[in-house]
Design a protein around this motif. Structure first.
Motif, mmCIF file in Angstrom:
data_model
loop_
_atom_site.group_PDB
_atom_site.id
_atom_site.type_symbol
_atom_site.label_atom_id
_atom_site.label_comp_id
_atom_site.label_asym_id
_atom_site.label_seq_id
_atom_site.Cartn_x
_atom_site.Cartn_y
_atom_site.Cartn_z
ATOM 1 N N PRO A 17 0.826 -1.217 0.000
ATOM 2 C CA PRO A 17 0.000 0.000 0.000
ATOM 3 C C PRO A 17 0.854 1.258 0.000
ATOM 4 C CG PRO A 17 -0.804 -1.575 1.626
ATOM 5 C CD PRO A 17 0.509 -2.099 1.127
ATOM 6 N N ALA A 18 0.443 2.243 -0.777
ATOM 7 C CA ALA A 18 1.193 3.490 -0.879
ATOM 8 C C ALA A 18 0.869 4.402 0.292
ATOM 9 C CB ALA A 18 0.876 4.185 -2.198
ATOM 10 N N VAL A 19 1.796 5.284 0.584
ATOM 11 C CA VAL A 19 1.603 6.311 1.595
ATOM 12 C C VAL A 19 1.448 7.639 0.867
ATOM 13 C CG1 VAL A 19 2.624 7.518 3.551
ATOM 14 C CG2 VAL A 19 2.945 5.051 3.295
ATOM 15 N N ARG A 20 0.379 8.355 1.161
ATOM 16 C CA ARG A 20 0.065 9.574 0.433
ATOM 17 C C ARG A 20 1.212 10.573 0.477
ATOM 18 N NH1 ARG A 20 -3.723 10.740 3.319
ATOM 19 N NH2 ARG A 20 -2.907 12.492 4.548
ATOM 20 N N GLY A 21 1.670 10.977 -0.711
ATOM 21 C CA GLY A 21 2.700 11.996 -0.827
ATOM 22 C C GLY A 21 4.120 11.533 -0.560
ATOM 23 N N ALA A 22 4.334 10.249 -0.269
ATOM 24 C CA ALA A 22 5.676 9.766 0.084
ATOM 25 C C ALA A 22 6.520 9.515 -1.166
ATOM 26 C CB ALA A 22 5.581 8.497 0.907
ATOM 27 N N LEU A 23 7.826 9.723 -1.039
ATOM 28 C CA LEU A 23 8.771 9.395 -2.095
ATOM 29 C C LEU A 23 9.171 7.932 -1.957
ATOM 30 C CD1 LEU A 23 11.080 12.549 -1.842
ATOM 31 C CD2 LEU A 23 9.161 12.187 -3.406
ATOM 32 N N ARG A 24 9.430 7.248 -3.090
ATOM 33 C CA ARG A 24 9.777 5.830 -3.057
ATOM 34 C C ARG A 24 10.967 5.559 -3.974
ATOM 35 N NH1 ARG A 24 5.617 2.201 -1.753
ATOM 36 N NH2 ARG A 24 7.118 0.598 -2.305
ATOM 37 N N PRO A 25 12.170 5.966 -3.612
ATOM 38 C CA PRO A 25 13.336 5.703 -4.471
ATOM 39 C C PRO A 25 13.664 4.215 -4.494
ATOM 40 C CG PRO A 25 14.052 6.525 -2.355
ATOM 41 C CD PRO A 25 12.557 6.621 -2.349
#
Length: 353
Positions: free
Chosen positions: A323-331
């Motif tokens: 699940p994604a986290v709103r507004g988070a960066l994912r390098p």
């Protein structure tokens, strides 16, 4: 797990057993009486007895003397030669070339490395005199071999030289991380055997990264606020975060590194107290990743009313797959993380919240 096999033969390899004179040893003295068995020497070097026998058969690196019944007994000079062979092959020097260099040891240099008239490849940051040009693949293989032998000086030399020659980012992405992953996979397949190899390698990688971070020049920018770097609660794998910390240090980016398994309350307090532009959360396994924690930090505010700020959250590591986290960066790599951090820090300061 079985020990690594001995090196394969190459065209032009030294064959047969050289005489004492050819090996630079002259006539064996009473102080060179063979005393160490092949099994004991194998344990000392971290290789298999088969590897020693292969080096003996193919390259003439066996003991100069044998007892009745063909039992091998290794003298101090014999041991010095095979130790040098191990150091050279760990650096990616082809076995035949490594053997020729190791055989040039003189009696005076037994136990202290090669002849002082030679350049000792394990200590020089520049190109070695033997073997083909440097390659990252050879460095990975050499680092793994040195770790298997528990040869701490060789491991540290290889890590330090790789960073100096190729830079921190390349050293981490192309040598350190792949070797750590490979070692981890092998030891998982072997149960609890050889865990000491992974621990030794991890410690020296961490030591190299810390040294790099300690020698970095901090930023003099008056508006620069420190980043917060932390592993999520329960996460002990901090090496990738240490690599990011060292790379940020080289760029002069101020930071607060909190390391492994930071409790929720402590992490929240650190974010409120420092007011970071970016909070980096590392999770190696999905069992430690916490989306509610990441969202909580992303929603954290600080500062006086009318001029409040909040951080950008960066999620690092395979644990955040899901699940994604709103507004988070994912390098997905160290290089990408640095690029994203640079983009965030280059933005003008936001207006009142």
């Amino acid at each position: 797990m079985s020990q690594p096999p001995g090196p394969r033969g190459r065209t032009g390899a030294v064959r047969g057993r050289p005489s004492d004179e050819a090996r630079g040893g002259g006539t064996a003295s009473a102080t060179e009486e063979a005393a160490v068995t092949t099994g004991a020497l194998a344990r000392r070097l971290g290789v298999s007895p088969t590897t020693l026998r292969t080096w003996d058969r193919r390259y003439g690196l066996g003991p100069a003397r044998r007892e009745s019944g063909r039992h091998r007994r290794w003298s101090e000079r014999d041991i010095a030669v095979v130790e040098e062979m191990g150091r050279l092959t760990a650096r990616g020097v082809p076995p035949a070339d490594a053997a020729r260099t190791a055989l040039r040891l003189t009696p005076a240099s037994c136990g202290m490395g090669p002849d002082p008239t030679l350049v000792p490849p394990s200590r020089t940051p520049g190109p070695t005199r033997t073997g083909p040009p440097d390659s990252l693949a050879r460095r990975r293989k050499g680092l793994a071999r040195a770790a298997v032998r528990l040869d701490a000086p060789a491991v540290q030399d290889l890590l330090t030289e790789t960073v100096e020659r190729h830079g921190l980012i390349t050293a981490w992405q192309e040598v350190m991380a792949p070797t750590l992953h490979a070692v981890g996979r092998k030891w998982e397949e072997a149960g609890d055997r050889y865990v000491e190899v992974e621990h030794l390698l991890s410690w020296h990688v961490s030591r190299t990264l810390h040294h790099r971070a300690a020698t970095a020049t901090p930023s003099a920018s008056p508006r620069a606020t420190p980043l917060v770097l932390a592993c999520v609660p329960g996460e002990q794998h901090s090496l990738p975060l240490e690599a990011l910390s060292a790379a940020l240090g080289e760029l002069g980016v101020p930071q607060r590194m909190f390391g492994a398994a930071v409790p929720v309350e402590a992490l929240s307090a650190a974010v409120r107290r420092t007011g970071p532009e970016i909070v980096v959360l590392w999770s190696q396994a999905r069992s430690t990743a916490s989306v509610p924690l990441a969202q909580h930090l992303a929603d954290t505010r600080w500062g006086v009313r009318g001029a409040r700020g909040r951080p950008v959250v960066m999620l690092g590591g395979p644990g955040w797959a899901g699940p994604a986290v709103r507004g988070a960066l994912r390098p997905t790599s160290l290089q990408e993380a640095l690029a994203q951090i640079g983009t965030v820090r280059s933005r003008p300061s936001g207006g009142p919240d």
